[in-house]
Structure formats: C-alpha cells, structure tokens
Design a protein around this motif. Structure first.
Motif, PDB file in Angstrom:
ATOM      1  N   LEU A 285       1.008  -1.341   0.233  1.00  0.00           N
ATOM      2  CA  LEU A 285       0.177   0.124   0.029  1.00  0.00           C
ATOM      3  C   LEU A 285       1.063   1.211   0.012  1.00  0.00           C
ATOM      4  O   LEU A 285       0.499   2.110  -0.579  1.00  0.00           O
ATOM      5  CB  LEU A 285      -0.848   0.037   1.205  1.00  0.00           C
ATOM      6  CG  LEU A 285      -1.878  -0.886   1.130  1.00  0.00           C
ATOM      7  CD1 LEU A 285      -2.641  -1.217   2.491  1.00  0.00           C
ATOM      8  CD2 LEU A 285      -3.195  -0.729   0.289  1.00  0.00           C
ATOM      9  N   ALA A 286       2.007   1.334   0.750  1.00  0.00           N
ATOM     10  CA  ALA A 286       2.974   2.356   0.856  1.00  0.00           C
ATOM     11  C   ALA A 286       3.435   2.811  -0.633  1.00  0.00           C
ATOM     12  O   ALA A 286       3.554   3.662  -1.011  1.00  0.00           O
ATOM     13  CB  ALA A 286       3.981   2.002   1.830  1.00  0.00           C
ATOM     14  N   ILE A 287       3.907   1.449  -1.398  1.00  0.00           N
ATOM     15  CA  ILE A 287       4.504   1.736  -2.764  1.00  0.00           C
ATOM     16  C   ILE A 287       3.596   2.324  -3.645  1.00  0.00           C
ATOM     17  O   ILE A 287       3.749   3.262  -4.437  1.00  0.00           O
ATOM     18  CB  ILE A 287       5.088   0.524  -3.110  1.00  0.00           C
ATOM     19  CG1 ILE A 287       6.248  -0.241  -2.351  1.00  0.00           C
ATOM     20  CG2 ILE A 287       5.083   0.478  -4.734  1.00  0.00           C
ATOM     21  CD1 ILE A 287       6.408  -1.628  -2.732  1.00  0.00           C
ATOM     22  N   THR A 292       1.588   7.109  -6.595  1.00  0.00           N
ATOM     23  CA  THR A 292       0.085   7.816  -6.701  1.00  0.00           C
ATOM     24  C   THR A 292       0.830   9.300  -6.607  1.00  0.00           C
ATOM     25  O   THR A 292       0.450  10.160  -7.098  1.00  0.00           O
ATOM     26  CB  THR A 292      -0.931   7.237  -6.162  1.00  0.00           C
ATOM     27  OG1 THR A 292      -1.123   5.980  -6.683  1.00  0.00           O
ATOM     28  CG2 THR A 292      -2.247   8.239  -6.550  1.00  0.00           C
ATOM     29  N   PHE A 293       1.196   9.463  -5.556  1.00  0.00           N
ATOM     30  CA  PHE A 293       1.669  10.895  -4.686  1.00  0.00           C
ATOM     31  C   PHE A 293       2.597  11.350  -5.985  1.00  0.00           C
ATOM     32  O   PHE A 293       2.499  12.638  -6.244  1.00  0.00           O
ATOM     33  CB  PHE A 293       2.360  10.801  -3.511  1.00  0.00           C
ATOM     34  CG  PHE A 293       2.797  12.067  -2.965  1.00  0.00           C
ATOM     35  CD1 PHE A 293       2.099  13.141  -2.697  1.00  0.00           C
ATOM     36  CD2 PHE A 293       4.106  12.324  -3.243  1.00  0.00           C
ATOM     37  CE1 PHE A 293       2.580  14.293  -2.185  1.00  0.00           C
ATOM     38  CE2 PHE A 293       4.918  13.438  -2.608  1.00  0.00           C
ATOM     39  CZ  PHE A 293       4.136  14.603  -2.164  1.00  0.00           C
ATOM     40  N   ALA A 294       3.815  10.694  -6.250  1.00  0.00           N
ATOM     41  CA  ALA A 294       4.663  11.172  -7.155  1.00  0.00           C
ATOM     42  C   ALA A 294       4.034  11.619  -8.290  1.00  0.00           C
ATOM     43  O   ALA A 294       4.368  12.836  -9.038  1.00  0.00           O
ATOM     44  CB  ALA A 294       5.753  10.238  -7.474  1.00  0.00           C
ATOM     45  N   ASP A 295       3.160  10.887  -9.009  1.00  0.00           N
ATOM     46  CA  ASP A 295       2.384  11.195 -10.416  1.00  0.00           C
ATOM     47  C   ASP A 295       1.758  12.593 -10.221  1.00  0.00           C
ATOM     48  O   ASP A 295       1.858  13.425 -11.047  1.00  0.00           O
ATOM     49  CB  ASP A 295       1.535  10.128 -10.549  1.00  0.00           C
ATOM     50  CG  ASP A 295       2.301   9.039 -11.095  1.00  0.00           C
ATOM     51  OD1 ASP A 295       3.466   9.129 -11.376  1.00  0.00           O
ATOM     52  OD2 ASP A 295       1.710   7.864 -11.396  1.00  0.00           O
ATOM     53  N   ARG A 296       1.093  12.831  -8.957  1.00  0.00           N
ATOM     54  CA  ARG A 296       0.316  13.797  -8.772  1.00  0.00           C
ATOM     55  C   ARG A 296       1.029  15.234  -8.761  1.00  0.00           C
ATOM     56  O   ARG A 296       0.531  16.321  -9.189  1.00  0.00           O
ATOM     57  CB  ARG A 296      -0.709  13.809  -7.544  1.00  0.00           C
ATOM     58  CG  ARG A 296      -1.836  12.856  -7.833  1.00  0.00           C
ATOM     59  CD  ARG A 296      -3.026  12.982  -6.596  1.00  0.00           C
ATOM     60  NE  ARG A 296      -3.310  14.180  -6.481  1.00  0.00           N
ATOM     61  CZ  ARG A 296      -4.323  15.112  -7.078  1.00  0.00           C
ATOM     62  NH1 ARG A 296      -5.056  14.225  -8.142  1.00  0.00           N
ATOM     63  NH2 ARG A 296      -4.796  16.029  -6.695  1.00  0.00           N
ATOM     64  N   ILE A 297       2.188  15.176  -8.187  1.00  0.00           N
ATOM     65  CA  ILE A 297       3.010  16.210  -7.680  1.00  0.00           C
ATOM     66  C   ILE A 297       4.044  16.425  -8.870  1.00  0.00           C
ATOM     67  O   ILE A 297       4.781  17.370  -9.152  1.00  0.00           O
ATOM     68  CB  ILE A 297       3.636  16.480  -6.566  1.00  0.00           C
ATOM     69  CG1 ILE A 297       4.592  15.277  -6.482  1.00  0.00           C
ATOM     70  CG2 ILE A 297       2.662  16.322  -5.445  1.00  0.00           C
ATOM     71  CD1 ILE A 297       5.757  15.409  -5.384  1.00  0.00           C
TER      72      ILE A 297
END
Length: 484
Positions: A285-287, A292-297
């Motif tokens: 889940l952390a991965i 997802t976070f990296a894609d958004r920012i």
C-alpha cells in the motif's frame, strides 16, 4: 548526554498543559445512540475547522497523504514517510497514539520534534487559543488542540509533505479536515465499535469518509461487501480507487521473520524492514501511495529509493524485538485482527522454550476474544491493567478466566511494571516473551529498555543508553582528572 538527562522545564510545561486539556474519555459512554455520537463528532470538526481558518488554514499549505484502517495504518504511514524522507523530501509524520512521549506524534525529517520546539509551538498555539476565545470562539478540547498543533507545527517547520495517520475511524476523525493528494485505507475490521459500530459495515463507512472529491484513493480491503462500501464512496465523490491485492499486484516471500515483496507490475523485489509477513500488505500500500503521490506532484521516486525506504523503516511497539535473551517482543495488538496477525508471525519463529505472554487491554475492545486467541497459542499468560488517563481497563481477572478456560495457566498482576518483572523473572534463556494488547501497556513496559527522558532528548524512539561500565569509567576519570 547522561542517562539522567531530562527534558527542560519548558517541555514539561507543554506536556502538562496538554494533559490538563483531557477532561473526559475520548469515546462516548456505553449506550450512547449513534446519532448523538455523530452529532458530537460533527460539532468537534466544525469547531476545529473554524479555529484552523482563524490560524490561516495551516493544513492547506503542504500536500498531505492521509491514512486510515483498522490495522496497519501506523506501519503504512511509517513506510510512506520514510520513503519520502529517503527521497529527499522534508517530511512531516503524525501518528496516533504515542507510546511513551508526546513528541512521537510530531516527527520532522526522520526525527522526533525537538523538545524546545515542541514547547514553543504549544505556547504559540496557547496564545492563539486565548485570542480566539476573546473574540467569541469556543475553547478547544484535547484532541482539537493536538490536531491544530500538528498542522500549525508542520507549517512552521516548512515541510514538503505531511503524512497524517487517522486516530479513530476517518469520516469524523479530527484529521479529516485535510484535502489529501492521496487517501489510503489499509484494512477494515471490528474495533472501536462503541464509536464506529455497531457493525463492520458501519466501520467501513467511517473509513471510506477520508476519500475526497477528485483525489485518488488506495485500499487493501478486498472483502467484496466492505470493498463495495468504499467503492460507493469513491464513486459518489468522483475519486479513483485502486485496490491492491496480494497475488495479482504483489507476491510475498517469507523466511522466518524476514519478508520480501515482489511487485508484479515492475518485477522489483523489496526487502521489508518491519518484521512479520503481514507487513507486506502495508508495504504494498505504501508503494502504491508513493507512486500515486509522485504522479500527482509531477515528481519521480524510483524503485531503488523505495527499496531503501522500506528496508530502513522502524516503528516502535509493532512486532518489535527489544531483547534477545530471553527473546522479548512488543506488539500492540489491540483488536482480533491484529492479534491474529501477531500470532501468525510468532508461529514463524523457531523457539525452543516456552511462550510466555503479558497481556492487558482497555475497555471498548474485544478483550475476551483476544485473550482466548492468545491463550491458545502460548504456555502462560500474565494479565495486567494498562494505565491510561480517564480510561478503564478490561478486568484482568475476567481475562484470566478466559485463558484458563483454554487450559492455559494464567495469573493476574495489577501493576504493569510488576507484571513485567514477574514474567522476566520466570523466563528461561530459551523462552519467548510477548507483551501485547493495549499500546498503553506496550509503551509502559518499553520504559524498561528505553526511558522516556532519553527518547525526548535524543529525538528517537531508540535512544542510546550508555552502559554502567562506561559510566563507571567516566566517574573514575573525573575522580582522577577532574571534570571532563
């Protein structure tokens, strides 16, 4: 820094100030109608939102990853925060509850916040609350003050990203004022039923409440009935939902306590720093959350960075081997779901001697079920009474009877420190001792190995405790040569 070091007076003032705000137990009295529970929670959220607006909405200054779940939310938050830290982000981490010291709940760039900074932020927020009340605002509760303190401090510390763990539930949790870049729901199980229940479907609804409009959500929940509730929430608010499943998204390989996760999307294998095969789900889940976070920012965090973050993550009181002879493990398994995971992990150990358990839990959890599960897997249980302000512990005598009904020898010792001393005295070198149940109990007995004063001053949950031999050598040196 000597072992006698203690936090300064300002820090002691700050912790005393916070504890003085505790006026009642955190949950509603037994028998409170669900509609009253929800109304109370909604009013607390409204009051906190108003106060945060008065502060200039500090929780909107930095991106947030928000994590909830019946089990695994703390470990998942720790994984995410450490990966971001290794990737070079100035990361703030808020976990709840703390085991031993208040500063555990506010970690900046991989360290507990400095005690003098903690005291400074409490003093600043105290003045803000006084001004707020003078203008007609309502006084804040302990939880509201703490949540505002977290958001304010993370703004003051200029973090690049904040990883925020929900305290209880999600929908009406005080942290649910954030608009996260990613929301993570680890698992759904029966716990905190007085506040979130009475059914597991109700609990799933509460967890799903952290999903926000247009913001991606990730979950490890795969039970069709519970997943449908989470998916319906995502559909209702227009959020994408990614379900992370063992077997289709990742494989788990375990050797004893060592666990590796193979990402079936990339083929990369990740060793996991936290012990227990169940940590593979939290790591997966952390991965997913990190990607997802990296894609958004618009950033990129490669697999090598993720691997370094996963293998170096530490989290106190979660299958923590704290002593080797006899083997002592601390694990805050305070619901049946967590207890099942703990017992499975214990079965992976090769122990020649007996299994001895020290167990205690607060009311409001399924104590009898956990005691019965534990008794079936150990040779003896010492039952004790966890200490928590304005909280009532489950009756150790009743729990001992449940253990004895399984044919397991059980004794009761009311004081946790005395209970620990007894079980350590009884253990042979090849025995295993597991301390489990309430996180308050785990935190209390952890003092035996890691004193709170050192945790605060060294800003780590694993402070260096200098040996008696070294202290004796220093004393002799002072006597011969004067102060050094």
């Amino acid at each position: 820094m000597s072992e006698a070091s203690v936090p300064d007076a300002r820090y002691r003032w700050a912790t005393g100030y916070l504890r003085a705000l505790i006026q009642a137990p955190p949950g509603p009295p037994p028998g409170t109608p669900p509609e009253i529970v929800r109304l109370r929670a909604q009013r607390r959220l409204e009051r906190l939102r108003d106060f945060l607006a008065y502060l200039g909405n500090p929780h909107r200054v930095y991106p947030v990853i928000h994590i909830t779940g019946t089990s695994g939310k703390g470990s998942t938050a720790a994984f995410i925060a450490n990966i971001l830290h290794v990737a070079g982000y100035r990361t703030g981490l808020h976990t709840s509850p703390y085991l031993q010291v208040e500063t555990e709940k506010l970690q900046i760039a991989g360290q507990l916040i400095a005690p003098e900074r903690f005291a400074e932020e409490v003093a600043i927020l105290d003045q803000a609350v006084r001004s707020w009340i003078a203008r007609g605002g309502q006084p804040l509760t302990y939880g509201e003050f703490w949540t505002a303190l977290v958001f304010q401090t993370l703004r003051s510390e200029r973090v690049d990203v904040a990883v925020i763990e929900v305290s209880v539930g999600g929908r009406f949790d005080l942290t649910n004022v954030v608009l996260p870049e990613v929301a993570v729901i680890t698992t759904v199980g029966l716990d905190h039923v007085r506040t979130l229940g009475p059914t597991i479907r109700d609990i799933a609804w509460h967890k799903a409440g952290i999903i926000k409009p247009g913001r991606p959500a990730i979950t490890g929940v795969t039970d069709p009935e519970l997943l449908a509730i989470i998916a319906a929430e995502a559909d209702a608010v227009g959020a994408s939902l990614t379900v992370v499943r063992e077997g289709s998204d990742y494989w788990v390989t375990s050797t004893g306590l060592g666990t590796t996760l193979t990402d079936l999307r990339t083929g990369h294998t990740f060793p996991i720093g936290l012990l227990g095969s169940y940590q593979a789900r939290n790591a997966a889940l952390a991965i997913a959350a990190i990607r997802t976070f990296a894609d958004r920012i618009g950033g990129r965090i490669d697999d090598e960075t993720i691997a370094r973050g996963l293998v170096t993550t530490r989290f106190p009181g979660r299958f923590e081997i704290i002593q080797e002879t006899p083997l002592v493990i601390l694990d805050g398994a305070h619901n049946p779901q967590k207890m099942a995971a703990l017992l499975e992990a214990l079965d992976a150990l090769s122990v020649q001697g007996r299994r001895l358990a020290l167990f205690g839990v607060l009311e409001g959890h399924d104590a009898l079920t956990m005691a019965t599960m534990l008794a079936k897997s150990v040779d003896m249980v010492v039952l004790t009474t966890p200490r928590a302000f304005l909280r009532t512990a489950a009756d150790p005598v009743e729990l001992a009877a449940a253990c004895q009904a399984q044919g397991t020898h059980a004794v009761t010792v009311d004081d946790p420190a005395e209970a620990l001393a007894l079980v350590l005295e009884m253990a042979q070198p090849n025995d295993l001792i597991v301390v489990t149940g309430s996180l308050y109990l785990v935190g209390h007995v952890r003092e035996h190995w890691y004193p709170s004063s050192l945790i605060v001053t060294q800003r780590t949950c694993w402070p260096i405790r200098r040996s008696i031999a070294i202290q004796g050598a220093e004393s002799a040196c002072r006597q011969q040569h004067g102060s050094v």
